[in-house]
Design a protein around this motif. Structure first.
Motif, short mmCIF file in Angstrom:
data_model
loop_
_atom_site.label_atom_id
_atom_site.label_comp_id
_atom_site.label_asym_id
_atom_site.label_seq_id
_atom_site.Cartn_x
_atom_site.Cartn_y
_atom_site.Cartn_z
N ASP A 1 31.24 128.01 14.74
CA ASP A 1 31.49 129.59 14.62
C ASP A 1 32.61 129.78 13.79
OD1 ASP A 1 29.47 129.89 16.26
OD2 ASP A 1 30.24 130.48 17.99
N ALA A 2 33.68 128.96 13.76
CA ALA A 2 34.70 129.11 12.83
C ALA A 2 34.64 128.70 11.25
CB ALA A 2 35.70 128.09 13.13
N LEU B 1 40.00 124.76 11.10
CA LEU B 1 40.61 124.54 12.44
C LEU B 1 41.36 125.35 13.34
CD1 LEU B 1 41.80 120.72 11.35
CD2 LEU B 1 39.77 121.42 12.21
N PHE C 1 44.35 121.42 17.49
CA PHE C 1 43.51 122.06 16.40
C PHE C 1 44.69 122.81 15.47
CE2 PHE C 1 39.80 121.35 18.64
CZ PHE C 1 38.73 120.86 17.56
N LEU D 1 32.86 125.72 10.02
CA LEU D 1 32.68 124.44 9.41
C LEU D 1 31.34 124.32 8.93
CD1 LEU D 1 34.48 121.70 9.89
CD2 LEU D 1 32.54 121.15 11.76
N LYS E 1 40.92 128.68 12.98
CA LYS E 1 39.88 129.62 13.56
C LYS E 1 39.33 128.87 14.97
CE LYS E 1 38.55 132.21 9.30
NZ LYS E 1 37.56 132.25 8.50
N ALA E 2 39.04 127.91 14.93
CA ALA E 2 38.39 127.04 16.11
C ALA E 2 39.45 127.25 17.35
CB ALA E 2 38.08 125.49 15.78
N LEU F 1 38.67 128.90 20.78
CA LEU F 1 38.84 128.16 22.15
C LEU F 1 39.74 129.01 23.14
CD1 LEU F 1 39.74 124.39 21.05
CD2 LEU F 1 37.88 125.18 22.54
N ARG G 1 30.78 124.33 19.33
CA ARG G 1 30.30 125.77 19.16
C ARG G 1 31.42 126.58 18.37
NH1 ARG G 1 25.08 127.46 20.93
NH2 ARG G 1 24.40 125.95 22.57
N CYS G 2 32.70 126.42 18.91
CA CYS G 2 33.98 126.90 18.18
C CYS G 2 34.05 126.56 16.71
CB CYS G 2 35.06 126.63 19.28
SG CYS G 2 35.15 127.45 20.89
N LEU G 3 33.77 125.26 16.58
CA LEU G 3 34.16 124.68 15.26
C LEU G 3 32.98 125.37 14.29
CD1 LEU G 3 34.83 120.97 16.01
CD2 LEU G 3 36.39 122.43 14.72
#
Length: 477
Positions: free
Chosen positions: A195-196, A74, A114, A198, A76-77, A81, A191-193
Motif C-alpha cells: 500500500d506504500a 519505507l 523502516f 512498493l 510510508k510503510a 504500520l 500489505r503496508c509495504l
C-alpha cells in the motif's frame, strides 16, 4: 477478550494475493486455548518458482530506483504500520500469545526500523581513492541481488521488518518466508509495504513446509543471499544448502544469555528490572536473561527477591488487560520446558517458584530454579521459555568463566556499580552484545548478532545494511 481473529491469509506473489485455490494449508492456533482459528495456504513448487522469477525481474527495477524514492516507500510503510497498529497487534497476540502491550511495542519498533533504513539508504556511501591527475579509482557499494529471508515465530513482525527494511533500503528484492504460525501479522506488514507503493514483485511472501521452501529457494540461482533467524541446528542446515551456490549468509542463531550480578549492584532496582525482562514474551527471546550468576554474599537475597516477584507475574490470554505473561507459542514448548525443570530438580536444583504447566492452552508457570548445577540440561541448552536458573559465584574471574562456558555467544548482561568491573566485563565476555545495567541491546541503529555457535553477521545499524551490499572497485585511466 472482546476481539476476534480477522485476517485474510494469503501468499503474496508478483503483486497479487493468492488464497487457497486448491493449495495445502496449515492450521493457525491460538496458543492461549490450543484452538485452531484459521488456515493459511502453503506455497507449491510452482508458486515458489513464480516468486523467484518475480523477484528476479523486480530487482532490476528496484536497484535502479533512487535511494530517496526507496526511502519514501519505507517511510510510508512505517506510517501505515503505526496507523494500523491496534489491528496488527491484536493479530500478533492471537497468533503468538504475547500480551497486547508487548505486541503494540513490537509494531512500533518495526515501524522505527523502516524509518531508520529509509534515512540510511541515502548514506550508503562509497569512496574515491587517491590517484595521479587524469586517473580515477572509485569504490562503490551495490545491492547484492534478490535475497531469501527466513524468520521465526517469537517476534514475527519485528524480525521480518528488520530484514525487510535493510534489504529494501539497500536496493534488494526479497522472497520472504515468515513462520506459518503467525501469518496474519506478517501478511499485514507486507500489505503496508504494498500500500506504500512498493513496485510489483520487489517483495514476495510465501508460506510452506520449511524444509521444502528453504531447499527450493536457496538452490535457485536467482537468490544471492540468505538471511536466517532461528535455531543453531537449522542455521547449520541452511548454511550447508547455501554453500553449494557460494551464497552469502547472515545467521542470527540461539543464545543462552548469562546475567552476572555483583554484590555492589543496587539489588532491589536490579530485581525490579530483571524479573519482568525474564518473563517478557514468556521467555521466548533469543537474548532472554536466563543463567543468573550471583555473587555469593547477596545470592540468597537475590533468589528470595526473584521468587517473590515471580509469584506476582499474572499469566493469561494476551488480550486480557491483567495479563503480564501469555502462553508459550506452540504445543511443543510446554513439554520441553517441563522436562528441563524436572531434570534440574532431579540433579539438586531448588524450585523457588512455578515449575508446572498451566491447565489450558500452552501455558507454563513463570519459574525460578536456584542452586542449579552445571550438569543440568537447562544450564547447557537454551530453555526458550519462562524459566530463570540461578547459581552463586565468588570472584569476577569465576563469573566470567561461567558466562563463557557454553558455545553460545549472542547476548550477555551484568549488573554492577563498579566502573572497573564494567570495563573488564565488556572486554572479557564472549558475546556479540553486552548490556551493563541494561537489557536494551536491540535498537534500529545498533548491530545485533552473535559469536561462536550463535552465528555471525549483524542485523540493525549500518552493519545490518552492509550485508545486503557488494563492493565494486572501478579504476579509470
Amino acid at each position: 477478550m472482546g476481539k476476534s481473529y480477522d485476517a485474510e491469509l494469503a501468499l503474496f506473489i508478483n503483486g497479487s494475493w493468492r488464497v487457497g485455490e486448491g493449495r495445502d494449508s496449515f492450521a493457525v492456533i491460538d496458543p492461549a486455548s490450543g484452538d485452531a482459528i484459521a488456515q493459511v495456504p502453503l506455497a507449491s513448487a510452482a508458486d515458489l518458482d513464480e516468486a523467484l522469477a518475480g523477484a528476479d525481474r523486480a530487482f532490476s527495477v528496484w536497484q535502479a530506483t533512487p535511494a530517496e524514492a526507496r526511502g519514501t516507500v519505507l517511510r510510508k510503510a512505517a506510517a501505515l504500520l503505526r496507523d494500523r497498529s491496534e489491528a496488527i497487534a491484536t493479530l500478533l497476540t492471537l497468533e503468538q500469545g504475547k500480551p497486547l502491550a508487548e505486541a503494540r511495542s513490537e509494531v512500533a519498533a518495526s515501524a522505527q526500523l523502516f524509518d531508520w533504513c529509509a534515512e540510511e539508504a541515502t548514506r550508503l556511501y562509497g569512496r574515491t581513492l587517491v590517484r595521479p591527475t587524469g586517473q580515477r579509482a572509485m569504490v562503490n557499494r551495490q545491492p547484492v541481488g534478490p535475497v531469501a529471508i527466513f524468520t521465526p515465530w517469537n517476534f514475527p513482525l519485528y524480525l521480518l521488518a528488520k530484514k525487510l527494511a535493510a534489504a529494501l533500503g539497500a536496493g534488494c528484492s526479497v522472497v520472504a518466508k515468515p513462520p506459518e504460525e503467525t501469518p496474519g501479522c506478517t501478511g499485514a506488514l507486507v500489505r503496508c509495504l504494498a500500500d506504500a507503493g512498493l513496485p510489483q514483485g520487489v517483495v514476495q511472501l510465501v508460506h510452506g513446509a520449511p524444509d521444502m521452501v528453504s531447499r527450493h529457494l536457496i538452490a535457485s540461482p536467482v537468490i544471492r543471499k540468505v538471511s536466517f533467524t532461528g535455531s543453531v541446528p537449522v542455521g547449520r542446515h541452511l548454511m550447508r544448502l547455501a554453500a553449494d551456490g557460494l551464497k552469502r549468509v547472515t545467521m542470527e542463531l540461539g543464545g543462552h544469555a548469562p546475567v552476572l550480578v555483583f554484590d555492589d549492584c543496587d539489588l532491589e532496582k536490579t530485581l525490579d528490572l530483571v524479573v519482568p525482562q525474564k518473563f517478557r514474551n514468556a521467555g521466548q527471546v533469543c537474548v532472554s536473561p536466563t543463567r543468573f550468576y550471583v555473587q555469593e554474599s547477596i545470592y540468597q537475597r537475590f533468589v528470595d527477591g526473584f521468587a517473590a516477584r515471580t509469584h506476582g507475574v499474572t499469566t493469561g490470554h494476551g488480550l486480557d488487560a491483567g495479563s503480564k505473561m501469555g502462553p508459550l507459542s506452540n504445543a511443543r514448548r510446554p513439554g520441553s520446558i517441563e522436562a528441563l525443570v524436572e531434570d534440574a530438580a532431579a540433579k539438586g536444583a531448588r524450585v523457588m517458584a512455578g515449575g508446572k504447566r498451566g491447565n489450558a492452552g500452552y501455558f507454563f508457570q513463570p519459574t525460578l530454579l536456584a542452586d542449579v548445577p552445571d550438569n543440568a540440561d537447562i544450564m547447557n541448552n537454551e530453555p526458550f521459555g519462562p524459566v530463570a536458573v540461578a547459581a552463586p559465584f565468588s570472584t569476577l574471574e569465576d563469573a566470567v568463566a561461567k558466562a563463557n562456558r557454553l558455545p553460545f555467544g549472542l547476548a550477555a548482561f551484568a549488573f554492577t556499580e563498579g566502573l572497573r568491573t564494567a570495563n573488564l566485563l565488556g572486554d572479557a565476555i564472549e558475546a556479540g552484545m553486552v548490556g551493563i545495567n541494561t537489557f536494551a541491546v536491540s535498537a534500529a541503529d545498533a548491530p545485533f548478532g552473535g559469536v561462536k555457535d550463535s552465528g555471525f553477521g549483524s542485523e540493525g545499524g549500518i552493519e545490518g545494511m552492509d550485508s545486503y551490499l557488494v563492493t565494486k572497485a572501478i579504476h579509470m585511466a
